[in-house]
Design a protein around this motif. Structure first.
Motif, PDB file in Angstrom:
ATOM      1  N   THR A 175       0.764  -1.062   0.006  1.00 48.99           N
ATOM      2  CA  THR A 175       0.114   0.147  -0.225  1.00 48.99           C
ATOM      3  C   THR A 175       1.002   1.197  -0.219  1.00 48.99           C
ATOM      4  OG1 THR A 175      -1.739  -1.078   1.261  1.00 48.99           O
ATOM      5  CG2 THR A 175      -1.999   1.236   1.144  1.00 48.99           C
ATOM      6  N   ILE A 176       0.355   2.048  -1.027  1.00 52.22           N
ATOM      7  CA  ILE A 176       1.203   3.328  -0.972  1.00 52.22           C
ATOM      8  C   ILE A 176       0.540   4.450  -0.786  1.00 52.22           C
ATOM      9  CG2 ILE A 176       2.329   4.593  -2.904  1.00 52.22           C
ATOM     10  CD1 ILE A 176       3.552   2.315  -4.214  1.00 52.22           C
ATOM     11  N   ALA A 177       1.211   5.497  -0.111  1.00 56.06           N
ATOM     12  CA  ALA A 177       0.368   6.836   0.181  1.00 56.06           C
ATOM     13  C   ALA A 177       0.722   7.743  -0.788  1.00 56.06           C
ATOM     14  CB  ALA A 177       0.296   6.966   1.716  1.00 56.06           C
ATOM     15  N   THR A 178       0.023   8.589  -1.458  1.00 53.74           N
ATOM     16  CA  THR A 178       0.344   9.782  -2.335  1.00 53.74           C
ATOM     17  C   THR A 178      -0.582  10.866  -2.266  1.00 53.74           C
ATOM     18  OG1 THR A 178       1.145  10.236  -4.567  1.00 53.74           O
ATOM     19  CG2 THR A 178      -0.503   8.616  -4.302  1.00 53.74           C
ATOM     20  N   THR A 179       0.114  11.786  -2.531  1.00 54.35           N
ATOM     21  CA  THR A 179      -0.893  13.157  -2.579  1.00 54.35           C
ATOM     22  C   THR A 179      -1.335  13.434  -4.161  1.00 54.35           C
ATOM     23  OG1 THR A 179       0.949  14.556  -2.669  1.00 54.35           O
ATOM     24  CG2 THR A 179      -0.240  14.251  -0.663  1.00 54.35           C
ATOM     25  N   ARG A 180      -0.621  12.866  -5.011  1.00 56.84           N
ATOM     26  CA  ARG A 180      -0.816  13.077  -6.308  1.00 56.84           C
ATOM     27  C   ARG A 180      -0.871  11.813  -6.917  1.00 56.84           C
ATOM     28  NH1 ARG A 180       4.019  15.606  -8.008  1.00 56.84           N
ATOM     29  NH2 ARG A 180       3.319  16.600  -9.843  1.00 56.84           N
ATOM     30  N   PRO A 181      -2.018  11.091  -7.176  1.00 57.51           N
ATOM     31  CA  PRO A 181      -2.089   9.931  -7.557  1.00 57.51           C
ATOM     32  C   PRO A 181      -2.053   9.698  -9.081  1.00 57.51           C
ATOM     33  CG  PRO A 181      -4.439  10.555  -6.751  1.00 57.51           C
ATOM     34  CD  PRO A 181      -3.259  11.275  -6.192  1.00 57.51           C
ATOM     35  N   GLU A 182      -2.471  10.814  -9.872  1.00 60.39           N
ATOM     36  CA  GLU A 182      -2.101  10.858 -11.274  1.00 60.39           C
ATOM     37  C   GLU A 182      -0.918  10.647 -11.854  1.00 60.39           C
ATOM     38  OE1 GLU A 182      -1.697  15.149  -9.905  1.00 60.39           O
ATOM     39  OE2 GLU A 182      -2.864  13.516  -9.285  1.00 60.39           O
ATOM     40  N   THR A 183       0.257  10.914 -10.925  1.00 62.74           N
ATOM     41  CA  THR A 183       1.543  10.654 -11.540  1.00 62.74           C
ATOM     42  C   THR A 183       1.862   9.234 -11.611  1.00 62.74           C
ATOM     43  OG1 THR A 183       2.300  11.056  -9.278  1.00 62.74           O
ATOM     44  CG2 THR A 183       2.141  13.111 -10.429  1.00 62.74           C
ATOM     45  N   LEU A 184       1.217   8.314 -11.123  1.00 60.84           N
ATOM     46  CA  LEU A 184       1.552   7.012 -10.879  1.00 60.84           C
ATOM     47  C   LEU A 184       1.900   6.117 -12.258  1.00 60.84           C
ATOM     48  CD1 LEU A 184      -1.051   4.951 -11.836  1.00 60.84           C
ATOM     49  CD2 LEU A 184      -2.033   5.401  -9.525  1.00 60.84           C
ATOM     50  N   PHE A 185       1.312   7.000 -13.364  1.00 58.38           N
ATOM     51  CA  PHE A 185       1.608   6.425 -14.724  1.00 58.38           C
ATOM     52  C   PHE A 185       2.959   6.671 -15.078  1.00 58.38           C
ATOM     53  CE2 PHE A 185      -2.969   7.707 -14.694  1.00 58.38           C
ATOM     54  CZ  PHE A 185      -3.375   6.544 -14.971  1.00 58.38           C
ATOM     55  N   GLY A 186       3.524   7.461 -14.316  1.00 52.86           N
ATOM     56  CA  GLY A 186       5.129   7.718 -14.626  1.00 52.86           C
ATOM     57  C   GLY A 186       6.008   7.157 -13.243  1.00 52.86           C
ATOM     58  N   ASP A 187       5.459   6.110 -12.705  1.00 52.54           N
ATOM     59  CA  ASP A 187       6.248   5.201 -11.777  1.00 52.54           C
ATOM     60  C   ASP A 187       7.217   4.542 -12.395  1.00 52.54           C
ATOM     61  OD1 ASP A 187       4.751   6.438  -9.640  1.00 52.54           O
ATOM     62  OD2 ASP A 187       3.556   4.670  -9.289  1.00 52.54           O
ATOM     63  N   THR A 188       8.469   4.490 -11.989  1.00 53.50           N
ATOM     64  CA  THR A 188       9.549   3.577 -12.554  1.00 53.50           C
ATOM     65  C   THR A 188      10.147   2.659 -11.389  1.00 53.50           C
ATOM     66  OG1 THR A 188      11.180   5.305 -12.084  1.00 53.50           O
ATOM     67  CG2 THR A 188      10.104   5.256 -14.463  1.00 53.50           C
ATOM     68  N   ALA A 189       9.421   2.700 -10.360  1.00 53.11           N
ATOM     69  CA  ALA A 189      10.072   2.018  -9.178  1.00 53.11           C
ATOM     70  C   ALA A 189       9.397   2.102  -7.788  1.00 53.11           C
ATOM     71  CB  ALA A 189      11.705   2.172  -9.097  1.00 53.11           C
ATOM     72  N   ILE A 190       9.474   1.131  -6.869  1.00 53.70           N
ATOM     73  CA  ILE A 190       8.639   1.305  -5.623  1.00 53.70           C
ATOM     74  C   ILE A 190      10.065   1.052  -4.596  1.00 53.70           C
ATOM     75  CG2 ILE A 190       7.295   0.292  -3.997  1.00 53.70           C
ATOM     76  CD1 ILE A 190       5.792   1.329  -6.474  1.00 53.70           C
ATOM     77  N   ALA A 191       9.910   2.036  -3.803  1.00 57.73           N
ATOM     78  CA  ALA A 191      11.016   2.036  -2.807  1.00 57.73           C
ATOM     79  C   ALA A 191      10.734   1.821  -1.368  1.00 57.73           C
ATOM     80  CB  ALA A 191      11.991   3.196  -3.001  1.00 57.73           C
ATOM     81  N   VAL A 192      11.486   1.021  -0.515  1.00 59.53           N
ATOM     82  CA  VAL A 192      11.091   0.906   0.772  1.00 59.53           C
ATOM     83  C   VAL A 192      12.541   1.079   1.547  1.00 59.53           C
ATOM     84  CG1 VAL A 192       9.391  -0.770   0.582  1.00 59.53           C
ATOM     85  CG2 VAL A 192      11.466  -1.900   0.738  1.00 59.53           C
ATOM     86  N   HIS A 193      12.659   1.112   2.832  1.00 61.83           N
ATOM     87  CA  HIS A 193      13.722   1.312   3.562  1.00 61.83           C
ATOM     88  C   HIS A 193      14.333   0.086   3.804  1.00 61.83           C
ATOM     89  CE1 HIS A 193      16.652   2.690   6.904  1.00 61.83           C
ATOM     90  NE2 HIS A 193      16.404   4.008   6.351  1.00 61.83           N
ATOM     91  N   PRO A 194      15.859   0.259   3.457  1.00 57.03           N
ATOM     92  CA  PRO A 194      16.333  -1.145   3.815  1.00 57.03           C
ATOM     93  C   PRO A 194      16.300  -1.843   5.242  1.00 57.03           C
ATOM     94  CG  PRO A 194      18.033   0.671   3.479  1.00 57.03           C
ATOM     95  CD  PRO A 194      16.675   0.981   3.185  1.00 57.03           C
ATOM     96  N   GLU A 195      16.173  -1.232   6.231  1.00 56.13           N
ATOM     97  CA  GLU A 195      15.725  -1.718   7.439  1.00 56.13           C
ATOM     98  C   GLU A 195      14.729  -1.775   7.884  1.00 56.13           C
ATOM     99  OE1 GLU A 195      18.323   0.813   9.883  1.00 56.13           O
ATOM    100  OE2 GLU A 195      19.987   0.398   8.840  1.00 56.13           O
ATOM    101  N   ASP A 196      13.581  -1.684   6.789  1.00 59.87           N
ATOM    102  CA  ASP A 196      12.039  -1.973   7.295  1.00 59.87           C
ATOM    103  C   ASP A 196      11.741  -3.367   6.918  1.00 59.87           C
ATOM    104  OD1 ASP A 196       9.410  -1.647   7.659  1.00 59.87           O
ATOM    105  OD2 ASP A 196       9.157   0.016   6.532  1.00 59.87           O
ATOM    106  N   ASN A 197      11.504  -4.200   8.335  1.00 53.07           N
ATOM    107  CA  ASN A 197      11.222  -5.737   8.237  1.00 53.07           C
ATOM    108  C   ASN A 197      10.110  -5.721   7.934  1.00 53.07           C
ATOM    109  OD1 ASN A 197      13.976  -6.098   9.449  1.00 53.07           O
ATOM    110  ND2 ASN A 197      12.909  -5.698  11.483  1.00 53.07           N
ATOM    111  N   ARG A 198       9.098  -4.926   7.567  1.00 50.96           N
ATOM    112  CA  ARG A 198       7.873  -5.193   7.116  1.00 50.96           C
ATOM    113  C   ARG A 198       7.829  -5.623   5.511  1.00 50.96           C
ATOM    114  NH1 ARG A 198       4.819   0.485   8.120  1.00 50.96           N
ATOM    115  NH2 ARG A 198       6.535   1.054   7.742  1.00 50.96           N
ATOM    116  N   TYR A 199       9.081  -4.996   4.917  1.00 46.18           N
ATOM    117  CA  TYR A 199       8.879  -5.246   3.390  1.00 46.18           C
ATOM    118  C   TYR A 199      10.079  -5.747   2.858  1.00 46.18           C
ATOM    119  CZ  TYR A 199       5.452  -1.720   4.281  1.00 46.18           C
ATOM    120  OH  TYR A 199       4.177  -0.931   4.651  1.00 46.18           O
ATOM    121  N   SER A 200      10.893  -6.187   3.669  1.00 52.03           N
ATOM    122  CA  SER A 200      12.457  -6.834   3.236  1.00 52.03           C
ATOM    123  C   SER A 200      12.168  -7.902   2.405  1.00 52.03           C
ATOM    124  CB  SER A 200      13.184  -6.993   4.379  1.00 52.03           C
ATOM    125  OG  SER A 200      12.543  -7.823   5.404  1.00 52.03           O
TER     126      SER A 200
END
Length: 870
Positions: A175-200
């Motif tokens: 789940t991603i939180a954004t204030t500008r959903p219309e820009t998702l068509f320009g997404d080229t990656a999804i990023a998480v913090h390297p030490e965030d165990n929820r998503y490693s």
């Protein structure tokens, strides 16, 4: 002069800079220094194009229908008709610039300088073309500078969206939180913090971008991600976010642009192509809800970038633009302030200046407009415009260069963009003086300049850029002093705005209060500090202008007629710059001349230090407090009641001398009233504006100042006693002045002055070294150490009637006091009444008790006087 926009109309910020600069110029001109104040206006690319586009739109004409040449012709037509409004208004403020040297940033001379600057910077490798992220204005369809974007905290929405995991089950998603959903068509990656165990476990995998028919993007890790914001998962849209853009360049991610230049979505957005960005946002969210990919939305306050010009939301967009490499230029500008070549006032702005220049970004100088300086770059038809282009000073030179490289049949076309308006303004201190012709007279005589005065809000837009360009093109700093004024706010300290309805119009203010009062009010501020402008201040300074005018009338009425040659010879024979003349003057004359000489030294120092508020306050206090309230009144005794013609002549000479110098000191602040009064003085041959500034270090007699202060203290004591006993203004009192012989000697010499100022009966004023016989039946006043006065009580009041009046008053006050004490003694009142009510009653009781004691003492004094007389 900071060139105001040609579209502009005078506001209080303009009035402030005109006032301060005119003060500087008039002062230094009077000091006999070669002085140039150079005026002009700025072509204001975006603002002017907007004005003309709106005008054409009201006629049903679109810019595109006209074409570039015809549109530009219409703008010049508009400029010739309306562009002079602000300069005419500046003239009304009394700006004593050299209007013969007035410039416009699109003048032929300045345009030549702009092209020369561009060519030289490019030849040096400091101008380059590149595709980078810029601030894009969709309605203006041009890039705007970082400095022209204002951020405001605004309520918005945070949208939570599901990004399914590629190859995972339908229940697996991020789940991603954004204030500008219309820009998702320009997404080229999804990023998480390297030490965030929820998503490693997802790092290295792929996510599916919603509503893109299954387009996959990598899931990466980077410390840039804030684990606490939203869900801790960040969508990377490098084509539409400054930070994402920098991250993508660091990681080598592709950059996708989903937006057209007009703010609509392009073909990358698929089904949403052609929709406005905000319409697309609404439709996309509705579709996400329908497909089950919308999680929730919640209110969220965010920093919204808005255009300083149009107020619309700015879009971060990757675009091909021209840039200036700023680091090499900034380094020299930093050193210029560091080594003292340039002084910034107030000093605290040095830190802000240093911080900005130390962290400076390259300057995007191209604008997608039709009005402005066309970029002097030509492209070769059929060649790659990024690789093959020609920089030249004009089209002929460009064609010659192209033929040399590509042959005779080559065809070229000019870059359609224009330069940022601030590019030409950055050259203002030297382009207006003839640069690049360094042999021009003005350039040789006036460059580098001395002072740059402007608002602190354009320290980066303009001041820093002028310093960088000045050093780069002339080898020296463009000015040695930078004086930054504050903003003008309303009486409550709020920024003036049409929304609040608190805008004070300078032209209306001039009509109601006069230019001089407005200028004097604006000059009372301190460098860099905001100034609260109120009607009360303006009213007060209008009264000051009137006081000056009335003082001038008094002086003129008391001078000899122009035909009285011998009287004028006597007056002009006084040499106030010589001690022997000064020390022979009567006490009031010696005092006021000595105080004037002190003032001249003080204000000259303040002028030199740019402390204009101090000059205004010190001169105001001297004129109103010393000259008008004391000396003019004292002079009447010498003019009208003295039997000595020499004393009367001295008073005339001093009135004229002091008033002339007051006019000189005030002239830079209040040019109209001072010049009018100066021209009315009978023996003046030249205008005040070109008169000589008063000499400094003139003689003064400290002893006379102290003596006259004693006379003032005695006068004040007698005036206060008259007021206390409600003595009628017309009634003349007897008095015994008691002092030692030294004091008596100089006080008694000025008996006419004392009698006039204190309303004493001159025939019954006695000077003695011991108290009079009627001392116990007198009001005893102590004016200072060794100087006292006794005023017969019977002169001041009907004692019997006053005893009766005070007795009645005492009874009433006692009743009131007893009532207050009774309330305070009541536990039910003290414990139950609100705290502020109880406090108010206590304060009232203290006040009444003080008055009660004073009345008792006065009554006792009067009763004892009655007994003594009986």
């Amino acid at each position: 002069m900071p060139p105001p926009n040609v579209t502009g109309s005078l506001h209080m910020g303009h009035a402030m800079f005109v006032t301060l600069e005119d003060i500087m110029v008039r002062y230094h001109r009077m000091r006999g220094r070669p002085t140039l104040w150079l005026p002009g206006t700025d072509h204001a690319g975006i603002a002017t194009q907007l004005v003309v586009e709106r005008m054409l739109s009201s006629e049903g004409i679109k810019k595109a229908e006209l074409g570039r040449d015809e549109f530009t012709r219409r703008v010049w037509e508009w400029k010739e008709k309306y562009g002079g409004t602000i300069t005419n208004q500046i003239r009304r403020l009394g700006a004593s610039c050299d209007w013969t040297r007035e410039h416009f940033t699109l003048d032929e001379q300045l345009s030549r300088a702009v092209v020369e600057a561009f060519v030289r910077l490019h030849d040096k490798g400091l101008i380059y073309q590149g595709t980078y992220m810029v601030n894009w204005s969709p309605s203006l369809q041009t890039a705007v500078s970082d400095l022209e974007v204002e951020y405001s905290e605004e309520p918005g929405t945070l949208y939570y969206i599901k990004y399914r995991i590629a190859g995972g089950s339908r229940s697996e998603y991020l789940t991603i939180a954004t204030t500008r959903p219309e820009t998702l068509f320009g997404d080229t990656a999804i990023a998480v913090h390297p030490e965030d165990n929820r998503y490693s476990k997802y790092i290295g995998g792929q996510a599916i971008v919603p509503m893109t028919f299954g387009r996959h993007v990598p899931i990466i890790s980077d410390r840039y991600v804030d684990k606490e914001f939203g869900t801790g998962v960040l969508k990377i849209s490098p084509g539409h976010d400054h930070n994402d853009y920098l991250l993508a360049r660091k990681l080598g991610l592709p950059i996708l642009n989903v937006m057209n230049k007009d703010g609509t979505l392009n073909e990358v957005a698929g089904l949403y192509c052609g929709l406005d960005r905000f319409e697309a946002r609404k439709k996309l969210w509705s579709d996400l809800e329908e497909t089950g990919l919308a999680v929730r939305k919640e209110p969220h306050t965010s920093r919204v970038p808005r255009s300083q010009r149009g107020g619309e939301v700015i879009e971060p967009l990757v675009s091909k633009q021209w840039f200036v490499s700023m680091e090499p230029l900034a380094e020299k500008a930093l050193r210029a302030v560091e080594n003292g070549q340039i002084t910034i006032m107030p000093e605290r702005f040095e830190k802000i200046y240093n911080h900005w220049l130390s962290n400076i970004k390259d300057w995007c100088i191209s604008r997608q407009l039709w009005w402005g300086h066309r970029i002097p770059v030509w492209y070769v038809t059929g060649k790659d415009s990024e690789e093959e282009y020609i920089v030249a000073r004009n089209a002929e030179e460009a064609l010659e260069k192209a033929r040399q490289k590509y042959g005779e049949g080559v065809e070229i076309y000019q870059d359609p963009d224009v330069l940022d308006t601030w590019f030409s303004s950055a050259l203002w201190p030297f382009s207006t003086l003839g640069w690049p012709d360094t042999s021009a007279d003005d350039f040789r005589n006036f460059y580098p300049t001395t002072v740059l005065e402007t608002g602190h809000d354009i320290l980066f837009f303009w001041v820093a850029r002028m310093i960088m360009m000045g050093i780069e093109f002339t080898g020296t700093v463009p000015f040695s002093n930078v004086y930054l004024h504050g903003l003008i706010r309303d009486s409550q300290g709020r920024k003036m705005s049409k929304t609040l309805g608190n805008v004070i119009d300078p032209i209306d203010t001039i009509k109601d209060f006069g230019t001089d009062a407005l200028r004097f009010t604006l000059a009372l501020g301190t460098a860099g500090q905001d100034l609260n402008l109120s009607i009360e201040r303006l009213t007060s300074n209008k009264a000051f202008t009137n006081k000056l005018w009335n003082a001038g009338k008094f002086v003129l009425q008391n001078l000899p007629s122009q035909n009285d040659t011998s009287a004028w010879e006597n007056i002009l024979a006084y040499k106030f710059d010589m001690e022997e003349f000064l020390f022979k003057l009567p006490l009031p004359e010696c005092w006021v001349v000595s105080k004037l000489h002190q003032l001249i030294d003080t204000v000259t120092t303040s002028y030199d230090k740019f402390f204009f508020g101090d000059v205004a306050r010190e001169t105001y206090d001297f004129f109103w407090g010393d000259f008008a309230d004391w000396y003019i009144e004292a002079s009447k005794a010498h003019l009208y009641h003295s039997e000595s013609s020499a004393i009367a002549s001295a008073a005339q000479a001093v009135l004229l001398y002091v008033f002339e110098n007051i006019l000189k000191i005030l002239h830079p602040f209040m040019p109209f009233v001072t010049e009018e009064l100066w021209q009315a003085l009978p023996h003046q041959r030249q205008a005040l504006i070109v008169s000589h500034w008063p000499e400094t270090s003139l003689p003064r007699d400290a002893n006379s100042i102290k003596k006259f202060e004693n006379l003032q203290a005695l006068t004040r004591a007698i005036r206060n006693a008259r007021a206390e006993y409600s003595v009628e203004p017309a009634k003349r009192l007897s008095a015994s002045i008691v002092a030692n012989n030294d004091v008596l000697q100089y006080i008694s010499k000025e008996r006419e002055v004392l009698a006039l100022l204190s309303r004493l009966d001159l025939q019954h004023v006695h000077f003695t070294d011991s108290p009079p016989g009627y001392a116990k039946q007198s009001v005893h006043l102590v004016a200072g150490e060794g100087l006292e006065a006794y005023l017969p009580l019977s002169d001041m009041v009907d004692i019997s009637a006053e005893v009766q009046r005070l007795s009645k008053r005492l009874s009433k006050m006692q009743v009131e006091y007893n009532s207050l004490i009774a309330r305070l003694s009541s536990p039910s009142f003290v414990e139950k009444a609100p705290e502020d009510i109880v406090r108010g009653v206590r304060e009232k009781a203290v006040e009444v008790e003080e008055k009660l004691n004073l009345t008792k003492n006065r009554l006792a004094f009067l009763e004892s006087t009655v007994l003594v007389s009986e």
